[in-house]
Write a protein that holds these residues in place. Structure first.
Motif, mmCIF file in Angstrom:
data_model
loop_
_atom_site.group_PDB
_atom_site.id
_atom_site.type_symbol
_atom_site.label_atom_id
_atom_site.label_comp_id
_atom_site.label_asym_id
_atom_site.label_seq_id
_atom_site.Cartn_x
_atom_site.Cartn_y
_atom_site.Cartn_z
ATOM 1 N N ARG A 14 2.062 9.938 -10.003
ATOM 2 C CA ARG A 14 1.403 10.264 -8.732
ATOM 3 C C ARG A 14 2.307 9.857 -7.583
ATOM 4 O O ARG A 14 3.197 9.012 -7.734
ATOM 5 C CB ARG A 14 0.022 9.604 -8.581
ATOM 6 N N VAL B 59 1.750 8.492 -3.867
ATOM 7 C CA VAL B 59 0.689 7.990 -2.984
ATOM 8 C C VAL B 59 1.180 8.013 -1.543
ATOM 9 O O VAL B 59 2.232 7.458 -1.218
ATOM 10 C CB VAL B 59 0.265 6.565 -3.410
ATOM 11 N N ARG C 129 0.173 15.992 -7.906
ATOM 12 C CA ARG C 129 0.455 14.564 -8.092
ATOM 13 C C ARG C 129 0.274 13.778 -6.798
ATOM 14 O O ARG C 129 0.365 12.559 -6.785
ATOM 15 C CB ARG C 129 1.890 14.381 -8.579
ATOM 16 N N ARG C 130 0.041 14.493 -5.723
ATOM 17 C CA ARG C 130 -0.028 13.850 -4.413
ATOM 18 C C ARG C 130 -1.426 13.284 -4.175
ATOM 19 O O ARG C 130 -2.420 13.981 -4.351
ATOM 20 C CB ARG C 130 0.290 14.905 -3.363
ATOM 21 N N LEU C 131 -1.484 12.024 -3.820
ATOM 22 C CA LEU C 131 -2.766 11.402 -3.515
ATOM 23 C C LEU C 131 -2.696 10.892 -2.076
ATOM 24 O O LEU C 131 -1.993 9.922 -1.791
ATOM 25 C CB LEU C 131 -3.040 10.240 -4.475
ATOM 26 N N CYS C 132 -3.368 11.596 -1.181
ATOM 27 C CA CYS C 132 -3.331 11.201 0.228
ATOM 28 C C CYS C 132 -4.556 10.360 0.557
ATOM 29 O O CYS C 132 -5.667 10.635 0.078
ATOM 30 C CB CYS C 132 -3.302 12.431 1.126
#
Ligand SMILES: NC(=O)c1ccc[n+]([C@@H]2O[C@H](COP(=O)([O-])OP(=O)(O)OC[C@H]3O[C@@H](n4cnc5c(N)ncnc54)[C@H](O)[C@@H]3O)[C@@H](O)[C@H]2O)c1
Length: 459
Positions: free
Chosen positions: A170, A172, A197-200
């Motif tokens: 991921r 972040v 995979r991007r977790l904002c």
């Protein structure tokens, strides 16, 4: 994109090299001129598989450069990343002094708008603190640029850092503005083409997520170690028990090998910092404290079992240790359980011959302590030693020549601090095998061996 990375250590250099490989133009900055000089020549200051080839290719291709000049190196950067160390302070808190000093210097000198991404592991509120430097400058200096501070914690693991960075679980991004989030998203787009995979999230949650992750990993290691200690006393076999745990899809197979505990530059210090954070907000955090306590106990248990093997007295004993790095694939010895064990052995009067495939070459000054000698091979470490202790699960140690080992070790005992071997591998050679979580079976000493009052339980 133009990127500047301040702090060119394990995280900064891997990040810089991989971003350059992905097509960005990267300047890696460090205040250690010796390191920068080395890296300009393509020599890495530490061991990381696969990294040197990328650094060399990107240096020659012109997408990666190195500098000691903070002001010059950050000019034109659309993203400035901070990857400066945040070691433990004396009270266990994360020491963010260098990071804040650097951020303050940037607030005073940056002459253009950009995103400042904090990659270092830093306590919740650090980014707000950094943002306040830039906000204060904007409030007092007409035309001062707008700088958005974001949290972008790094999750790579030393020893497989390049793979981790290229294929992250991921990414972040903790950002306070949509523009900062969008800038960082496009920076990472080559590593996350479909955006999955991007977790904002908000800045503070991103900061905390890194600590939460390390706390979960450390807890798992300590839990499996504690279970193994009980399993051993109950005459059960933790190896079989781990198979049962691993096949439960809710638990999964990783981090299930009992041993001498965790070390390194992240888990111990991040757990300490999290415990201090909990104290500051009046949370007792009993579980986190126990995780730390169990971990500290593991090396001590191993030491006790070696001491007990020698009838309680290690004075004048000669002990071989395989592995100095805190884990395979790296030369990092920060908070290495192996060094902690060696310290205990030497303090108790033993002489240690240690071998590590990369640490011995890269940090020969380790051997400057009395009682410790570095060997040039695994076999040499065992020559004239009485017992062997395995402290890092390097591949090189996985399938040793047990017959030669049995011939070298005067007492014929192997203390397997990483649960690397199966008892049936050692038994034919009359090597006694001690490991955490073992169902205790006494292996007879080979005839003619000098008995060292062996006991058959560990510890
Ligand atoms: N090592 C890891 O596996 C890992 C993984 C994830 C996150 N982190 C976090 O990333 C951060 C960096 O870790 P690391 O292992 O790369 O540290 P490191 O010690 O290898 O590198 C830090 C670098 O920063 C440089 N530096 C310090 N102050 C500076 C300044 N004022 N200006 C310029 N350079 C400066 C140092 O010379 C050093 O080269 C830490 O917060 C760590 O917790 C580390």
């Amino acid at each position: 994109m133009n990127v500047a990375i301040v702090g060119t250590g394990y995280v900064g250099l891997v990040t810089g090299a991989c971003l350059a490989e992905a097509g960005h133009f990267v300047t890696c900055i460090d205040n250690n001129a010796v390191k920068i000089g080395q890296m300009r020549e393509g020599n890495l200051p530490f061991h990381e598989p696969g990294l040197q080839a990328i650094v060399l290719a990107q240096l020659h291709g012109g997408r990666l450069r190195f500098s000691t000049d903070l002001t010059g190196g950050t000019q034109q950067a659309q993203v400035v990343m901070l990857a400066i160390g945040t070691p433990s302070a004396a009270d266990g808190c994360a020491n963010v002094d260098s990071l804040l000093q650097c951020a303050k210097a940037l607030a005073d000198t940056l002459d253009h708008s950009c995103v400042l991404a904090v990659k270092s592991t830093a306590p919740v509120g650090t980014c707000d603190h950094v943002q306040s430097f830039f906000d204060a400058r904007q409030a007092s200096v007409p035309d001062a640029p707008r700088v958005d501070v974001a949290s972008n914690p790094e999750f790579l693991a030393e020893g497989r850092a390049v793979d981790d960075f290229r294929n992250p679980d991921r990414i972040v991004i903790g950002a306070g503005t949509a523009q900062a989030a969008a800038t960082l998203s496009s920076l990472y787009a080559p590593f996350d083409p479909d955006g999955r995979r991007r977790l904002c999230m908000d800045v503070r949650s991103a900061e905390f997520a890194k600590y939460a992750c390390n706390a979960m990993l450390a807890s798992r290691i300590s839990l499996v170690n504690e279970l193994a200690n009980i399993a051993e006393k109950m005459q059960t076999d933790m190896r079989s028990i781990c198979k049962v745990l691993a096949t439960d899809h809710r638990i999964g197979p990783d981090f299930l090998r009992p041993g001498a505990g965790y070390g390194g530059s992240c888990l111990p210090k991040d757990l300490r910092a999290l415990i201090r954070t909990a104290e500051q907000c009046q949370e007792p955090a009993p579980l986190l404290r126990a995780v730390e306590e169990v971990n500290q106990r593991q090396v001590r248990l191993l030491f006790d079992s070696i001491q007990r093997y020698f009838g309680g007295n290690l004075w004048g004993r000669r002990i071989a240790v395989w592995g100095l790095a805190f884990k395979p694939g790296t030369d990092d010895v920060r908070e290495s359980p192996s060094l902690a064990l060696i310290r205990l052995l030497i303090d108790a009067g033993a002489a240690v011959q240690a071998y590590d495939p990369v640490v011995c070459a890269s940090i020969p000054k380790l051997a400057s302590r009395p009682g410790l000698e570095l060997s040039s091979s695994a076999a040499q470490a065992c020559r004239h030693s009485e017992v062997l202790v395995v402290m890092t699960e390097w591949q090189e140690f996985a399938e040793p020549d047990f017959s030669a080992l049995a011939g070298s070790l005067e007492s014929g005992a192997v203390f397997d601090g990483r649960n690397l071997y199966r008892p049936e591998q050692l038994a034919p050679f009359h090597l006694q095998h001690f490991r955490v979580g073992q169902k205790v079976r006494g292996n007879p000493l080979a005839p003619g061996r000098r008995a060292a009052t062996p006991v058959h339980s560990c510890p």
